[in-house]
Write a protein that holds these residues in place. Structure first.
Motif, PDB file in Angstrom:
ATOM      1  N   LYS A   1       0.474   2.191  -9.138  1.00 13.16           N
ATOM      2  CA  LYS A   1       1.219   3.343  -8.612  1.00 13.16           C
ATOM      3  C   LYS A   1       1.152   4.524  -9.578  1.00 13.16           C
ATOM      4  O   LYS A   1       0.953   5.676  -9.158  1.00 13.16           O
ATOM      5  CB  LYS A   1       2.672   2.943  -8.354  1.00 13.16           C
ATOM      6  N   ALA A   2       1.316   4.244 -10.876  1.00 13.08           N
ATOM      7  CA  ALA A   2       1.246   5.316 -11.874  1.00 13.08           C
ATOM      8  C   ALA A   2      -0.153   5.933 -11.905  1.00 13.08           C
ATOM      9  O   ALA A   2      -0.297   7.163 -12.031  1.00 13.08           O
ATOM     10  CB  ALA A   2       1.622   4.770 -13.244  1.00 13.08           C
ATOM     11  N   HIS A   3      -1.178   5.084 -11.781  1.00  9.53           N
ATOM     12  CA  HIS A   3      -2.560   5.592 -11.742  1.00  9.53           C
ATOM     13  C   HIS A   3      -2.762   6.497 -10.536  1.00  9.53           C
ATOM     14  O   HIS A   3      -3.409   7.554 -10.641  1.00  9.53           O
ATOM     15  CB  HIS A   3      -3.531   4.417 -11.695  1.00  9.53           C
ATOM     16  N   CYS A   4      -2.203   6.108  -9.396  1.00  9.56           N
ATOM     17  CA  CYS A   4      -2.333   6.935  -8.188  1.00  9.56           C
ATOM     18  C   CYS A   4      -1.711   8.308  -8.406  1.00  9.56           C
ATOM     19  O   CYS A   4      -2.287   9.325  -8.034  1.00  9.56           O
ATOM     20  CB  CYS A   4      -1.677   6.217  -7.005  1.00  9.56           C
ATOM     21  N   LYS A   5      -0.533   8.343  -9.017  1.00 10.81           N
ATOM     22  CA  LYS A   5       0.115   9.631  -9.277  1.00 10.81           C
ATOM     23  C   LYS A   5      -0.736  10.496 -10.208  1.00 10.81           C
ATOM     24  O   LYS A   5      -0.885  11.709  -9.987  1.00 10.81           O
ATOM     25  CB  LYS A   5       1.496   9.418  -9.889  1.00 10.81           C
TER      26      LYS A   5
ATOM     27  N   ALA B   1       0.821  -1.203   0.000  1.00 17.22           N
ATOM     28  CA  ALA B   1       0.000   0.000   0.000  1.00 17.22           C
ATOM     29  C   ALA B   1       0.859   1.259   0.000  1.00 17.22           C
ATOM     30  O   ALA B   1       0.529   2.254  -0.662  1.00 17.22           O
ATOM     31  CB  ALA B   1      -0.933  -0.002   1.211  1.00 17.22           C
ATOM     32  N   ALA B   2       1.960   1.227   0.753  1.00 16.87           N
ATOM     33  CA  ALA B   2       2.855   2.377   0.800  1.00 16.87           C
ATOM     34  C   ALA B   2       3.455   2.657  -0.575  1.00 16.87           C
ATOM     35  O   ALA B   2       3.639   3.805  -0.977  1.00 16.87           O
ATOM     36  CB  ALA B   2       3.959   2.147   1.830  1.00 16.87           C
ATOM     37  N   TYR B   3       3.761   1.597  -1.310  1.00 14.42           N
ATOM     38  CA  TYR B   3       4.308   1.755  -2.664  1.00 14.42           C
ATOM     39  C   TYR B   3       3.266   2.378  -3.586  1.00 14.42           C
ATOM     40  O   TYR B   3       3.585   3.277  -4.375  1.00 14.42           O
ATOM     41  CB  TYR B   3       4.753   0.397  -3.191  1.00 14.42           C
ATOM     42  N   ILE B   4       2.023   1.924  -3.474  1.00 15.85           N
ATOM     43  CA  ILE B   4       0.947   2.528  -4.255  1.00 15.85           C
ATOM     44  C   ILE B   4       0.854   4.020  -3.951  1.00 15.85           C
ATOM     45  O   ILE B   4       0.673   4.850  -4.845  1.00 15.85           O
ATOM     46  CB  ILE B   4      -0.393   1.827  -3.953  1.00 15.85           C
TER      47      ILE B   4
END
Length: 477
Positions: free
Chosen positions: A432-436, A174-177
């Motif tokens: 992760k890219a989607h989160c950014k 989760a932290a990586y996301i």
């Protein structure tokens, strides 16, 4: 204790007593709709991040009761034998819709909806909440910390302080996301491909006859990752000078120091001066030790010379507010093809639920590309469109905001169709890219740590009217 844990049994006991009750009452196959949503954003923040869906999917794909499970329940002496026999063939057969991982989410929104036989749809409540609450909490906290670091790398260092093994492993995920660059948790790298990072502990230095010898030997073994822990004895009198000596003698291609105690603002500024004076402008400075977004913001504002942060206990436990208040509530029943809305009423207005089978849209301003509002509608309503669309102001409900020139996006995807997975899970890098991208679509005013601007989340007029009618009808019972 059983050695092989069946996650189906990781459930509140009342899920099974209710299932038995529905079975006995002949209601077990009635079609029900349940929503998961949360009520408030941790730390008084302006938004939260969806995470944990992959683990929910894995759980639903393996939902079953073993013979040992059924025998255990039989020994409780409170379940009908016919019900226990049915559990032998228990298989998930529901439809599921959800907001994808990495998506920005807000209170009250149906981030997961489950439709299917009452026993099944009700039974999965505990694990759905467990997985999504935990990982959404950590992803949200991690993103606050990453934003505070202002482009500097943040490493998740919390394994040893996590609340158990799964909290450590999935917490790292989760932290990586949420934006961390890596983790100290080795198995999270093995399981999810999250880069495992780390060099030495103070014991490495203590095991050698002197600090210089410890640094030199480490640099000889790991020249490509030579980050030296310089605070075992004295950062400025011995740690940094010994690191500089080793760098001069061996010139490892990758140089760094880590400070794990003391006044990191003062120490990093002095260490930077010493390293630069010695000609090691390329040497990175890493800081750890009980950090969070507030401390990181403060030391950066003070001019601390830090290239990256290792954040442990206050990230992996979300120490400042360690609960993500997601809930799972009945929203509707279905009989003969008709959807019958259900509502929970409370004297606490925030606990009154939104009834019916719903869809969630995000409205984007066409000129800026930024998100301007979310709209919850009934499932059969048309996609919001047109000019002059109005929504309520969340801070002053007597006001309305008129939206023009926007595009509506359905935030949810279907995960399961009658128990069959129809959604291809994205990779951790894609999430992760989607989160950014999601964070970049939000207004800066919403991302403030203190008093963030409240984001608009409104109900369609049709849903609002349905809710008001149900409140009126049920208030007389």
């Amino acid at each position: 204790m059983k050695k092989n844990l069946n996650l189906t049994m990781v459930t509140d006991f009342y899920e099974i007593t209710m299932a038995n009750g529905y079975f006995k009452a002949g209601m077990g196959d009635d079609i029900a709709y349940f929503d998961m949503f949360f009520r408030r954003i941790p730390d008084g923040g302006g938004m939260a991040i969806m995470a944990g869906l992959e683990q929910v999917v894995d759980y639903l794909n393996d939902l079953h009761f073993t013979d040992d499970d059924i025998e255990f329940l039989r020994e409780k002496k409170c379940f009908d034998e016919s019900f226990l026999e049915c559990l032998k063939d228990f298989k998930f057969q529901c439809d599921v819709w959800a907001v994808p991982e990495g998506t920005v989410i807000f209170p009250g929104e149906p981030i997961i909806t489950v439709r299917g036989p009452m026993i099944q749809a009700q039974f999965i409540e505990t694990m759905v909440l467990l997985q999504v609450n935990h990982q959404s909490l950590i992803a949200t906290k991690a993103n606050r910390i990453v934003r505070a670091a202002k482009g500097r790398g943040v490493m998740e260092f919390g394994t040893r302080r996590a609340h158990g093994v799964s909290a450590a492993v999935n917490g790292a995920r989760a932290a990586y996301i949420g934006g961390c660059v890596g983790t100290a948790c080795t198995v999270s790298d093995e399981q999810y491909g999250i880069n495992a990072l780390g060099t030495m502990a103070h014991s490495w230095v203590q095991m050698h006859s002197c600090e210089y010898e410890a640094f030199r030997r480490y640099a000889e073994i790991y020249p490509q990752n030579c980050v030296l822990l310089v605070d075992t004895y004295d950062v400025l009198r011995s740690g940094v000078p010994n690191a500089i000596r080793v760098f001069k003698e061996l010139d490892p291609p990758s140089k760094g120091i880590r400070i794990d105690s003391g006044d990191v603002s003062y120490l990093t500024k002095k260490a930077r001066e010493m390293l630069d004076e010695a000609g090691f402008e390329d040497c990175k400075i890493v800081v750890s030790n009980s950090l969070d977004e507030n401390i990181i913001k403060e030391v950066i504002d003070e001019g601390a010379c830090i290239d990256s942060f290792g954040v442990g206990e206050r990230l992996i436990t979300a120490g400042s507010e360690p609960v993500f208040g997601g809930v799972y509530k009945l929203a509707a029943l279905e009989k003969d093809g008709e959807i019958i809305p259900k509502i929970k009423i409370s004297e606490n207005v925030g606990k009154i639920t939104n009834p019916g089978f719903k869809t969630l849209y995000r409205l984007f301003d066409n000129d800026t590309g930024r998100a301007v509002a979310d709209l919850i509608t009934l499932h059969d309503e048309p996609v919001p469109a047109g000019d002059g669309f109005e929504i309520f102001d969340p801070d002053a409900v007597w006001k309305r905001k008129r939206l023009r020139n926007f595009t509506a996006k359905n935030l949810r995807v279907q995960l399961f169709d009658k128990g069959r997975q129809v959604y291809e899970l994205p990779s951790i890098e894609e999430i992760k890219a989607h989160c950014k991208e999601e964070i970049d679509s939000m207004w800066d005013e919403m991302l403030r740590f203190e008093n963030p601007q409240t984001y608009y989340v409104d109900l369609s007029q049709k849903l609002y009217d349905m809710k008001a009618r149900l409140i009126e009808e049920n208030s007389h019972e």
